[in-house]
Design a protein around this motif. Structure first.
Motif, short mmCIF file in Angstrom:
data_model
loop_
_atom_site.label_atom_id
_atom_site.label_comp_id
_atom_site.label_asym_id
_atom_site.label_seq_id
_atom_site.Cartn_x
_atom_site.Cartn_y
_atom_site.Cartn_z
N GLU A 20 4.04 7.07 8.11
CA GLU A 20 5.38 6.48 8.17
C GLU A 20 5.97 6.32 6.77
N PHE A 21 7.27 6.29 6.69
CA PHE A 21 7.93 5.92 5.43
C PHE A 21 9.27 5.30 5.73
N ILE A 22 9.73 4.48 4.77
CA ILE A 22 11.12 4.01 4.89
C ILE A 22 11.87 4.38 3.61
N GLU A 23 13.16 4.63 3.78
CA GLU A 23 14.02 4.90 2.62
C GLU A 23 15.24 4.00 2.70
N LEU A 24 15.53 3.34 1.59
CA LEU A 24 16.72 2.49 1.52
C LEU A 24 17.73 3.19 0.62
N HIS A 25 18.91 3.44 1.14
CA HIS A 25 19.94 4.16 0.37
C HIS A 25 21.13 3.27 0.06
N HIS A 26 21.65 3.43 -1.13
CA HIS A 26 22.99 2.88 -1.43
C HIS A 26 23.84 3.99 -2.02
N THR A 27 25.05 4.14 -1.52
CA THR A 27 25.97 5.14 -2.07
C THR A 27 27.27 4.46 -2.46
N ALA A 28 27.66 4.62 -3.72
CA ALA A 28 28.99 4.17 -4.15
C ALA A 28 29.93 5.35 -3.93
N THR A 29 31.01 5.10 -3.23
CA THR A 29 31.96 6.18 -2.94
C THR A 29 33.22 6.07 -3.79
N SER A 30 33.34 4.95 -4.54
CA SER A 30 34.51 4.76 -5.39
C SER A 30 34.12 3.95 -6.61
N ARG A 31 34.62 4.33 -7.77
CA ARG A 31 34.33 3.54 -8.99
C ARG A 31 35.05 2.20 -8.98
N ASN A 32 36.05 2.03 -8.11
CA ASN A 32 36.70 0.72 -8.02
C ASN A 32 35.71 -0.35 -7.56
N GLU A 69 0.82 -1.23 0.00
CA GLU A 69 0.00 0.00 0.00
C GLU A 69 0.85 1.27 0.00
N PHE A 70 2.15 1.14 0.18
CA PHE A 70 3.02 2.32 0.25
C PHE A 70 3.34 2.81 -1.16
N ASP A 71 3.49 4.13 -1.31
CA ASP A 71 3.90 4.71 -2.60
C ASP A 71 5.40 4.48 -2.78
N CYS A 72 5.77 3.98 -3.95
CA CYS A 72 7.19 3.69 -4.20
C CYS A 72 7.79 4.76 -5.12
N GLU A 73 8.88 5.37 -4.68
CA GLU A 73 9.57 6.41 -5.44
C GLU A 73 11.08 6.16 -5.37
N ILE A 74 11.73 6.30 -6.50
CA ILE A 74 13.18 6.05 -6.56
C ILE A 74 13.87 7.33 -7.03
N VAL A 75 14.95 7.69 -6.35
CA VAL A 75 15.75 8.85 -6.75
C VAL A 75 17.19 8.40 -6.96
N GLU A 76 17.76 8.77 -8.11
CA GLU A 76 19.18 8.45 -8.34
C GLU A 76 19.95 9.74 -8.55
N GLY A 121 27.65 7.67 -7.45
CA GLY A 121 26.36 7.02 -7.67
C GLY A 121 25.62 6.83 -6.36
N ARG A 122 24.40 7.37 -6.28
CA ARG A 122 23.61 7.20 -5.06
C ARG A 122 22.19 6.87 -5.48
N HIS A 123 21.64 5.83 -4.88
CA HIS A 123 20.27 5.41 -5.20
C HIS A 123 19.45 5.33 -3.91
N THR A 124 18.27 5.91 -3.96
CA THR A 124 17.36 5.86 -2.81
C THR A 124 16.03 5.30 -3.26
N VAL A 125 15.61 4.26 -2.60
CA VAL A 125 14.28 3.71 -2.86
C VAL A 125 13.42 4.02 -1.64
N GLY A 126 12.37 4.80 -1.86
CA GLY A 126 11.50 5.19 -0.74
C GLY A 126 10.14 4.53 -0.85
N LEU A 127 9.61 4.15 0.30
CA LEU A 127 8.25 3.61 0.35
C LEU A 127 7.50 4.46 1.37
#
Ligand SMILES: NC(=O)C1=CN([C@@H]2O[C@H](COP(=O)(O)OP(=O)(O)OC[C@H]3O[C@@H](n4cnc5c(N)ncnc54)[C@H](OP(=O)(O)O)[C@@H]3O)[C@@H](O)[C@H]2O)C=CC1
Ligand SMILES: O=C(O)C1=N[C@H](C(=O)O)C[C@H](O)C1
Length: 257
Positions: free
Chosen positions: A216-228, A137-144, A205-211
């Motif tokens: 209430e809401f939750i956000e899942l984040h991934h951040t790449a800090t190095s291209r290696n 039932e949560f709205d899903c939104e992704i930000v990159e 590169g940073r990706h956030t998936v929000g619900l």
């Protein structure tokens, strides 16, 4: 030693990949494909070529971080001209024709295609499937968010994350994806999945998936800090792929996830 050919060898990631191969104990650089010229020193004996055929013949496996047109000519060499080496494809932004070519080529050789070579995003895809299904039932939104030089949008990773979110809800992503909102567009529809892009500076590169729900809401984040993270992930994938049968594989297959 596994001989690795690189497509996109002058690029931001390709150049790091060449460096990482020099310190690897099981894989080494054998060939570089160049569009124009390679402005970097490589080990003596490395084949530097602008022909995909020569690159393939000089390698046990090819890793591609380039541009869709370059990947297209690599895949064409497999599909039409009998090229026969495993491919790790990391390039993003393919059109439908290029996606079909990838599928065709994977009937002849093992191909691992991953829009993101990091372990973190592989796990994030799993988390998104779980969260999207459980929180239906949560709205899903992704930000990159990416650096100012990135040419494709939304990122391949954001689209893959959105695919996972949609599939978990039995939705067709092409029918529910919204990648821009401007003007009096009306209220958000229940099933839409927003996939939005931000470009600036040197963000790797940073990706956030929000619900999001009422209260209430939750956000899942991934951040790449190095291209290696990407180049090393691709080398790991290449070592795994050389022992596989023809077919299309994901990074999850390689990581056992
Ligand atoms: N899956 C993953 O984990 C990741 C994927 N990527 C993707 O990898 C790709 C490359 O990224 P990045 O290194 O930042 O990009 P760059 O723009 O820095 O590099 C692109 C490379 O492709 C080459 N190229 C461009 N056009 C052609 C062509 N027509 N024929 C042959 N070679 C060509 C360029 O050569 P030249 O310099 O001569 O123009 C260059 O070597 C992108 O699609 C990006 O989204 C990036 C990071 C991680
Ligand atoms: O172009 C980049 O830089 C990146 N591209 C990939 C994508 O499109 O998802 C992966 C990573 O986020 C960096």
């Amino acid at each position: 030693m596994i001989n690795v050919g690189v497509v996109g060898s002058t690029g931001r990631v390709g150049s790091l990949l060449i460096d990482d191969l020099q310190s690897d104990e099981q894989a080494q650089l054998s060939a570089c494909h160049v569009f124009d010229e390679l402005k970097k020193s490589v080990p003596e004996g490395t084949v530097v070529t602008n022909e995909m055929k020569v690159l393939l013949e000089s390698s046990d496996v090819v890793i591609d971080f380039s541009a869709p047109v370059a990947t297209e000519s690599l895949l064409t060499e497999i599909v039409e001209n009998g090229g026969n080496k495993p491919l790790v494809i990391a390039t993003t932004g393919f059109n439908k024709h290029q996606q079909n070519l990838l599928l065709e080529a994977s009937k002849k050789v093992p191909i691992l295609y991953a829009t993101n070579m990091s372990l973190g995003v592989a796990v994030l895809n799993k988390l998104v499937s779980l969260a999207s299904k459980t929180l239906r039932e949560f709205d899903c939104e992704i930000v990159e968010q990416h650096h100012r030089h990135k040419v494709d949008s939304p990122s391949g990773t954001a689209l893959t994350l959105a695919e996972h979110a949609a599939r978990a809800r039995d939705l067709d992503l092409d029918s529910v994806r919204v990648s821009g909102r401007d003007g009096v567009i009306g209220a958000r529809t229940k099933d839409e999945i927003g996939v939005m892009s931000l470009r600036g500076g040197d963000i790797v590169g940073r990706h956030t998936v929000g619900l999001y729900n009422d209260g209430e809401f939750i956000e899942l984040h991934h951040t790449a800090t190095s291209r290696n993270t990407f180049s090393r992930g691709a080398i790991k994938a290449a070592k795994w792929l050389v022992n596989q049968e023809p077919g299309l594989y994901s990074i999850n297959d390689c990581l056992g996830l």
